[in-house]
Scaffold this motif. Structure first.
Motif, PDB file in Angstrom:
ATOM      1  N   VAL A  29       0.862  -1.175   0.000  1.00  0.00           N
ATOM      2  CA  VAL A  29       0.000   0.000   0.000  1.00  0.00           C
ATOM      3  C   VAL A  29       0.900   1.228   0.000  1.00  0.00           C
ATOM      4  O   VAL A  29       1.864   1.316   0.760  1.00  0.00           O
ATOM      5  N   LEU A  30       0.592   2.182  -0.855  1.00  0.00           N
ATOM      6  CA  LEU A  30       1.384   3.412  -0.926  1.00  0.00           C
ATOM      7  C   LEU A  30       1.108   4.307   0.276  1.00  0.00           C
ATOM      8  O   LEU A  30       0.029   4.258   0.873  1.00  0.00           O
ATOM      9  N   ASP A  31       2.085   5.132   0.611  1.00  0.00           N
ATOM     10  CA  ASP A  31       1.972   6.050   1.740  1.00  0.00           C
ATOM     11  C   ASP A  31       1.005   7.180   1.397  1.00  0.00           C
ATOM     12  O   ASP A  31       1.233   7.961   0.471  1.00  0.00           O
ATOM     13  N   ALA A  32      -0.077   7.264   2.159  1.00  0.00           N
ATOM     14  CA  ALA A  32      -1.113   8.267   1.890  1.00  0.00           C
ATOM     15  C   ALA A  32      -0.600   9.692   2.051  1.00  0.00           C
ATOM     16  O   ALA A  32      -1.091  10.611   1.391  1.00  0.00           O
ATOM     17  N   ALA A  33       0.415   9.896   2.895  1.00  0.00           N
ATOM     18  CA  ALA A  33       0.973  11.242   3.070  1.00  0.00           C
ATOM     19  C   ALA A  33       1.644  11.720   1.787  1.00  0.00           C
ATOM     20  O   ALA A  33       1.685  12.917   1.501  1.00  0.00           O
ATOM     21  N   THR A  34       2.149  10.775   0.994  1.00  0.00           N
ATOM     22  CA  THR A  34       2.812  11.109  -0.260  1.00  0.00           C
ATOM     23  C   THR A  34       1.839  11.156  -1.432  1.00  0.00           C
ATOM     24  O   THR A  34       1.875  12.076  -2.243  1.00  0.00           O
ATOM     25  N   THR A  35       0.956  10.157  -1.513  1.00  0.00           N
ATOM     26  CA  THR A  35       0.078  10.045  -2.689  1.00  0.00           C
ATOM     27  C   THR A  35      -1.223  10.824  -2.566  1.00  0.00           C
ATOM     28  O   THR A  35      -1.880  11.060  -3.568  1.00  0.00           O
ATOM     29  N   ARG A  36      -1.618  11.177  -1.356  1.00  0.00           N
ATOM     30  CA  ARG A  36      -2.815  11.991  -1.106  1.00  0.00           C
ATOM     31  C   ARG A  36      -4.094  11.405  -1.728  1.00  0.00           C
ATOM     32  O   ARG A  36      -4.719  12.032  -2.582  1.00  0.00           O
ATOM     33  N   ALA A  49      -3.425   7.704  -5.728  1.00  0.00           N
ATOM     34  CA  ALA A  49      -3.569   6.246  -5.687  1.00  0.00           C
ATOM     35  C   ALA A  49      -3.151   5.666  -4.346  1.00  0.00           C
ATOM     36  O   ALA A  49      -2.301   6.220  -3.654  1.00  0.00           O
ATOM     37  N   SER A  50      -3.738   4.536  -3.995  1.00  0.00           N
ATOM     38  CA  SER A  50      -3.320   3.779  -2.818  1.00  0.00           C
ATOM     39  C   SER A  50      -2.424   2.609  -3.195  1.00  0.00           C
ATOM     40  O   SER A  50      -1.808   1.996  -2.334  1.00  0.00           O
ATOM     41  N   LEU A 103      -4.715   3.805   3.985  1.00  0.00           N
ATOM     42  CA  LEU A 103      -5.371   2.519   3.793  1.00  0.00           C
ATOM     43  C   LEU A 103      -4.661   1.467   4.639  1.00  0.00           C
ATOM     44  O   LEU A 103      -3.429   1.436   4.700  1.00  0.00           O
ATOM     45  N   VAL A 104      -5.437   0.612   5.285  1.00  0.00           N
ATOM     46  CA  VAL A 104      -4.904  -0.452   6.124  1.00  0.00           C
ATOM     47  C   VAL A 104      -5.528  -1.768   5.660  1.00  0.00           C
ATOM     48  O   VAL A 104      -6.751  -1.884   5.585  1.00  0.00           O
ATOM     49  N   ARG A 129      -7.511   7.829  12.439  1.00  0.00           N
ATOM     50  CA  ARG A 129      -6.721   8.810  13.192  1.00  0.00           C
ATOM     51  C   ARG A 129      -5.719   9.547  12.307  1.00  0.00           C
ATOM     52  O   ARG A 129      -5.158  10.548  12.715  1.00  0.00           O
ATOM     53  N   ASP A 130      -5.503   9.016  11.112  1.00  0.00           N
ATOM     54  CA  ASP A 130      -4.529   9.590  10.187  1.00  0.00           C
ATOM     55  C   ASP A 130      -5.202  10.665   9.329  1.00  0.00           C
ATOM     56  O   ASP A 130      -6.159  10.365   8.612  1.00  0.00           O
TER      57      ASP A 130
END
Length: 189
Positions: free
Chosen positions: A3-10, A16-17, A125-126, A119-120
């Motif tokens: 899973v891609l880092d949501a902080a980077t990919t938004r 994208a996730s 995505l988890v 909380r993020d």
């Protein structure tokens, strides 16, 4: 699958996730299912098993699924011998979903193996695997949530929302689903 880092990919802004390779694989899978399986008549379970296996699913002998079944990512699906995925079942398996032998997942049930970290602020995505053990029944339009294990022989009633593990042999109903009684399964072997 990473899973891609949501902080980077938004993802909340349309990012994208999952990797481009993963997205291309899923696009090919979607086209293949549409062209090769979606339209097929109900008795062609063997053909649909073959199509799923060609895309990396582990599918047991005699397993049955319908053309209207939706599988998000075949490599994350394990489907046991003689298991049944009824018409309109949604296998939303961003995370792994393992379905045991002789399991019945009835029409329009939804199995979901992912969620988001609430909380993020980036809504990461988890992935949380779902396991449905041998002989269980997920009834019509029920929802089995991320990280849940349905015990051997358990029943998740129609339209129930199961967000916690179900004990072996228990019957669960409601939203959220709660234990209501033992199944009392009688074998006729």
């Amino acid at each position: 699958m990473k899973v891609l880092d949501a902080a980077t990919t938004r993802p909340l802004e349309g990012g994208a996730s999952f990797s481009l390779g993963n997205r291309l694989f899923r696009a090919a899978w979607g086209v293949a299912w549409l062209v090769l399986a979606r339209w097929t008549p109900p008795p062609l379970h063997g053909w649909r098993r073959l199509v799923l296996r060609a895309f990396g699913a582990k599918v047991g002998r005699g397993a049955r699924l319908y053309g209207s079944t939706r599988v998000w990512y075949p490599p994350h699906l394990v489907l046991g011998d003689r298991a049944l995925l009824g018409p309109g079942v949604n296998v939303y398996n961003q995370g792994r979903i393992t379905i045991g032998r002789r399991v019945v997942v009835s029409q329009r049930a939804h199995l979901c193996a992912s969620s988001h970290d609430i909380r993020d602020p980036d809504f990461q995505l988890v992935l949380r695997p779902v396991t449905i053990r041998d002989g269980a029944w997920v009834a019509a339009e029920a929802f089995v949530g991320p990280g849940v294990t349905v015990g051997e022989g358990a029943v998740v009633g129609a339209r129930a929302v199961l967000l916690r593990d179900a004990e072996a042999g228990g019957v669960y109903q409601g939203n959220p689903a709660v234990w209501v009684k033992p199944r009392g399964l009688v074998r006729s072997d």
